[in-house]
Design an enzyme around this catalytic site. Structure first.
Site, PDB file in Angstrom:
ATOM      1  N   HIS A 282       1.282   5.607   9.661  1.00  0.00           N
ATOM      2  CA  HIS A 282       2.658   5.791  10.103  1.00  0.00           C
ATOM      3  C   HIS A 282       3.648   5.682   8.943  1.00  0.00           C
ATOM      4  O   HIS A 282       3.429   4.922   8.005  1.00  0.00           O
ATOM      5  CB  HIS A 282       3.018   4.728  11.145  1.00  0.00           C
ATOM      6  CG  HIS A 282       2.096   4.713  12.318  1.00  0.00           C
ATOM      7  ND1 HIS A 282       1.730   3.553  12.945  1.00  0.00           N
ATOM      8  CD2 HIS A 282       1.446   5.703  12.979  1.00  0.00           C
ATOM      9  CE1 HIS A 282       0.907   3.828  13.940  1.00  0.00           C
ATOM     10  NE2 HIS A 282       0.713   5.134  13.981  1.00  0.00           N
TER      11      HIS A 282
ATOM     12  N   LYS B   3       8.722  -2.431   4.521  1.00  0.00           N
ATOM     13  CA  LYS B   3       8.095  -3.413   5.411  1.00  0.00           C
ATOM     14  C   LYS B   3       7.426  -4.517   4.608  1.00  0.00           C
ATOM     15  O   LYS B   3       6.928  -4.294   3.503  1.00  0.00           O
ATOM     16  CB  LYS B   3       7.019  -2.740   6.269  1.00  0.00           C
ATOM     17  CG  LYS B   3       7.527  -1.624   7.148  1.00  0.00           C
ATOM     18  CD  LYS B   3       6.386  -0.917   7.836  1.00  0.00           C
ATOM     19  CE  LYS B   3       6.892   0.284   8.601  1.00  0.00           C
ATOM     20  NZ  LYS B   3       5.788   1.115   9.089  1.00  0.00           N
TER      21      LYS B   3
ATOM     22  N   TYR C 261       5.291  -7.726  11.360  1.00  0.00           N
ATOM     23  CA  TYR C 261       6.034  -6.793  10.511  1.00  0.00           C
ATOM     24  C   TYR C 261       7.457  -7.300  10.356  1.00  0.00           C
ATOM     25  O   TYR C 261       8.125  -7.586  11.351  1.00  0.00           O
ATOM     26  CB  TYR C 261       6.165  -5.426  11.190  1.00  0.00           C
ATOM     27  CG  TYR C 261       4.921  -4.634  11.381  1.00  0.00           C
ATOM     28  CD1 TYR C 261       4.681  -3.505  10.606  1.00  0.00           C
ATOM     29  CD2 TYR C 261       4.004  -4.949  12.375  1.00  0.00           C
ATOM     30  CE1 TYR C 261       3.558  -2.730  10.799  1.00  0.00           C
ATOM     31  CE2 TYR C 261       2.873  -4.185  12.575  1.00  0.00           C
ATOM     32  CZ  TYR C 261       2.655  -3.081  11.794  1.00  0.00           C
ATOM     33  OH  TYR C 261       1.545  -2.318  11.990  1.00  0.00           O
TER      34      TYR C 261
ATOM     35  N   ASP D 107      -2.113   8.899  17.325  1.00  0.00           N
ATOM     36  CA  ASP D 107      -2.660   8.811  15.973  1.00  0.00           C
ATOM     37  C   ASP D 107      -3.748   9.857  15.742  1.00  0.00           C
ATOM     38  O   ASP D 107      -3.891  10.373  14.635  1.00  0.00           O
ATOM     39  CB  ASP D 107      -3.198   7.405  15.706  1.00  0.00           C
ATOM     40  CG  ASP D 107      -2.082   6.370  15.592  1.00  0.00           C
ATOM     41  OD1 ASP D 107      -0.902   6.758  15.477  1.00  0.00           O
ATOM     42  OD2 ASP D 107      -2.401   5.171  15.624  1.00  0.00           O
TER      43      ASP D 107
END
Length: 176
Positions: free
Chosen positions: A62, A72, A132, A168
């Site tokens: 992603h 991130k 995250y 995905d």
């Protein structure tokens, strides 16, 4: 905290440096000033968690596009994961190169993932949980992905894939 450069330009492993005593330990896991001293984003607008019930689960690859590309800081807080980064920045010296690290609840290592990278992981244990920290609010229209087994990315997943989202599976291969 100890910052360890990875082979990918701008991506780091971030290790806490615990201070221990008879109670256990205390460790800083994020600090605006320490991140800034390394030229990194250190303010995070959003925190998210991913729980993965089954070993072998793959999430990714992603990324988000400008003007909403995300930086991130990713840490495994339960179990263990094989975490993968791919540099998608065309002007980068590490363009299309990947890096993987094992993140576990025991090693407490985090990966700092700059904007312009694709990210994914595979659960190495049942009940793997991932935290995250994200520098901006999620904008759904900017979300993109690449096929988890795209030959151009040359990512070696350590386990057979047991669970993966239809989304995905449907992502395209990378085209520059």
């Amino acid at each position: 905290m100890r910052f360890e450069e990875t082979p990918l330009a701008g991506a780091y492993r971030v290790w806490p440096e615990p201070l221990s005593d008879e109670r256990g330990f205390f460790a800083r896991t994020a600090c605006t000033d320490e991140f800034a001293a390394h030229g990194l984003v250190g303010q995070f607008a959003q925190s998210s968690v991913s729980f993965n019930a089954r070993r072998g689960t793959v999430r990714g690859m992603h990324y988000s596009v400008e003007p909403h590309a995300e930086t991130k800081l990713v840490r495994c807080t339960g179990g263990a994961i094989h975490d993968v980064l791919v540099d998608l920045r065309p002007d980068s010296p590490s363009y299309l190169k990947s890096f993987a690290a094992t993140l576990t609840q025991d090693n407490r290592c985090a990966l700092y993932i700059p904007a312009g990278f694709a990210h994914g992981f595979q659960a190495l244990t049942d009940a793997a949980e991932v935290l995250y920290m994200i520098d901006r609010t999620y904008v759904p229209g900017s979300a993109r992905g690449l096929r988890w087994n795209d030959p151009a990315l040359d990512v070696a997943w350590p386990e057979p894939v047991t669970v993966i989202a239809d989304r995905d599976l449907a992502y395209p291969d990378w085209t520059a």
